[in-house]
Design a protein around this motif. Structure first.
Motif, short mmCIF file in Angstrom:
data_model
loop_
_atom_site.label_atom_id
_atom_site.label_comp_id
_atom_site.label_asym_id
_atom_site.label_seq_id
_atom_site.Cartn_x
_atom_site.Cartn_y
_atom_site.Cartn_z
N ILE A 119 30.02 45.52 78.16
CA ILE A 119 30.51 44.85 79.38
C ILE A 119 31.17 43.52 79.01
CG2 ILE A 119 29.77 43.67 81.50
CD1 ILE A 119 27.48 45.81 81.62
N GLY A 120 30.55 42.78 78.10
CA GLY A 120 31.08 41.47 77.70
C GLY A 120 32.28 41.53 76.78
N GLY A 121 32.66 42.72 76.37
CA GLY A 121 33.82 42.87 75.48
C GLY A 121 33.52 42.50 74.04
N LEU A 122 32.24 42.38 73.69
CA LEU A 122 31.87 42.03 72.32
C LEU A 122 32.03 43.20 71.36
CD1 LEU A 122 28.65 39.97 73.12
CD2 LEU A 122 30.95 39.11 72.62
N ILE A 123 31.99 44.41 71.90
CA ILE A 123 32.14 45.62 71.08
C ILE A 123 33.08 46.58 71.78
CG2 ILE A 123 29.89 45.44 69.93
CD1 ILE A 123 28.78 47.47 71.92
N ASP A 124 33.67 47.49 71.00
CA ASP A 124 34.53 48.51 71.59
C ASP A 124 33.72 49.79 71.80
OD1 ASP A 124 34.26 49.65 69.08
OD2 ASP A 124 36.38 49.52 68.56
N TRP A 125 34.37 50.82 72.34
CA TRP A 125 33.69 52.05 72.70
C TRP A 125 33.00 52.72 71.51
CZ3 TRP A 125 31.62 54.32 76.63
CH2 TRP A 125 31.31 55.67 76.57
N PHE A 126 33.70 52.82 70.39
CA PHE A 126 33.13 53.52 69.24
C PHE A 126 32.02 52.72 68.57
CE2 PHE A 126 37.23 55.76 69.59
CZ PHE A 126 36.71 57.01 69.84
N THR A 127 32.11 51.41 68.61
CA THR A 127 31.01 50.59 68.12
C THR A 127 29.79 50.78 69.01
OG1 THR A 127 32.59 48.97 67.28
CG2 THR A 127 30.30 48.24 67.50
N PHE A 128 30.03 50.85 70.31
CA PHE A 128 28.95 51.12 71.26
C PHE A 128 28.26 52.44 70.92
CE2 PHE A 128 27.91 53.59 75.09
CZ PHE A 128 26.84 52.85 75.57
N LEU A 129 29.04 53.50 70.73
CA LEU A 129 28.45 54.80 70.39
C LEU A 129 27.67 54.74 69.08
CD1 LEU A 129 31.28 57.32 71.36
CD2 LEU A 129 29.22 56.72 72.65
N GLY A 130 28.19 54.02 68.10
CA GLY A 130 27.49 53.87 66.83
C GLY A 130 26.16 53.14 67.00
N ILE A 131 26.15 52.10 67.81
CA ILE A 131 24.91 51.35 68.05
C ILE A 131 23.90 52.23 68.78
CG2 ILE A 131 23.91 49.39 69.30
CD1 ILE A 131 26.52 47.86 68.64
N ILE A 132 24.36 53.03 69.74
CA ILE A 132 23.46 53.94 70.45
C ILE A 132 22.83 54.93 69.46
CG2 ILE A 132 23.38 55.87 72.11
CD1 ILE A 132 23.40 53.13 73.45
N LEU A 133 23.63 55.45 68.54
CA LEU A 133 23.10 56.36 67.52
C LEU A 133 22.06 55.66 66.64
CD1 LEU A 133 26.28 58.34 66.43
CD2 LEU A 133 24.32 59.19 67.74
N ILE A 134 22.30 54.41 66.32
CA ILE A 134 21.34 53.65 65.52
C ILE A 134 20.02 53.50 66.29
CG2 ILE A 134 20.83 51.33 64.62
CD1 ILE A 134 23.85 51.20 63.84
N PHE A 135 20.11 53.21 67.59
CA PHE A 135 18.88 53.08 68.38
C PHE A 135 18.16 54.42 68.56
CE2 PHE A 135 20.51 48.88 69.77
CZ PHE A 135 19.38 48.15 69.45
N ILE A 136 18.91 55.51 68.63
CA ILE A 136 18.27 56.82 68.68
C ILE A 136 17.49 57.06 67.39
CG2 ILE A 136 18.70 59.33 68.63
CD1 ILE A 136 21.05 58.78 70.57
N GLY A 137 18.14 56.81 66.26
CA GLY A 137 17.46 56.98 64.97
C GLY A 137 16.29 56.03 64.82
N GLY A 138 16.47 54.79 65.23
CA GLY A 138 15.39 53.81 65.13
C GLY A 138 14.19 54.18 65.98
N SER A 139 14.44 54.73 67.16
CA SER A 139 13.32 55.12 68.02
C SER A 139 12.59 56.32 67.44
CB SER A 139 13.80 55.39 69.44
OG SER A 139 14.63 56.53 69.49
N ILE A 140 13.30 57.24 66.81
CA ILE A 140 12.64 58.37 66.15
C ILE A 140 11.78 57.88 64.99
CG2 ILE A 140 13.05 60.44 64.74
CD1 ILE A 140 15.54 60.93 66.52
N VAL A 141 12.33 56.97 64.20
CA VAL A 141 11.58 56.42 63.06
C VAL A 141 10.36 55.65 63.55
CG1 VAL A 141 11.67 54.74 61.17
CG2 VAL A 141 13.54 56.37 61.48
N LEU A 142 10.52 54.82 64.57
CA LEU A 142 9.40 54.04 65.10
C LEU A 142 8.28 54.96 65.58
CD1 LEU A 142 8.13 51.33 65.94
CD2 LEU A 142 9.27 51.62 68.16
N GLY A 143 8.62 55.97 66.35
CA GLY A 143 7.60 56.90 66.83
C GLY A 143 6.89 57.61 65.69
N SER A 144 7.64 58.01 64.67
CA SER A 144 7.05 58.69 63.52
C SER A 144 6.14 57.77 62.72
CB SER A 144 8.16 59.23 62.61
OG SER A 144 8.94 60.18 63.30
#
Length: 164
Positions: A119-144
């Motif tokens: 929203i703030g324009g700090l990242i573009d669409w593909f950076t956003f998608l990459g960060i979401i993927l990182i959080f998906i992976g991080g949440s899987i690792v944290l749970g494990s």
């Protein structure tokens, strides 16, 4: 040896599902034309080359109303999951369920921050998608990791009580 017990109905999980649906309804109620904006967002998606020979969908323009609604949803659901984690501790629920809720907190709060940056324009669409993927992976690792540590602690306690 860890004794398996018959799992009970996950009341907190059902409560989370109910809150998810109510929150979704609240977001759409607070933004009456959100469904129109979601449709416009989907129509705006175009294939864009992100790497030579690799294409993926990206919106041609920014859709701040959609991103803001998603931000509010993610933030509210992350806060709700913090409360549900506390409830899981109070109810002395199994570590697997606590781990799942902890990983949900990481994902939903990470998604909220990512939408805020978008929203703030700090990242573009593909950076956003990459960060979401990182959080998906991080949440899987944290749970494990939480499940593994809980299993190790439970196994150690069992060996100590058996005199090993």
């Amino acid at each position: 040896m860890v004794e398996k017990t018959r799992s009970k109905t996950d009341i907190v999980g059902l409560l989370s599902l109910g809150f998810f649906l109510v929150l979704l309804g609240a977001i759409f109620s607070a933004n009456p034309d959100l469904h129109v904006k979601v449709y416009a967002f989907l129509k705006d998606l175009r294939l864009q080359e992100i790497y030579p020979g690799v294409n993926f969908f990206a919106p041609k323009s920014s859709h701040f109303e959609i991103y803001t609604a998603a931000f509010h949803f993610c933030l509210a659901f992350a806060v709700f999951n913090v409360l549900m984690l506390g409830l899981r501790f109070v109810l002395r629920e199994p570590w697997g369920r606590k781990a799942g809720t902890a990983s949900s907190i990481l994902f939903w709060s990470g998604a909220a921050f990512s939408f805020n940056w978008l929203i703030g324009g700090l990242i573009d669409w593909f950076t956003f998608l990459g960060i979401i993927l990182i959080f998906i992976g991080g949440s899987i690792v944290l749970g494990s990791v939480i499940r593994l540590v809980a299993l190790m602690v439970i196994s150690t306690r069992g060996q100590i009580s058996q005199g090993r």
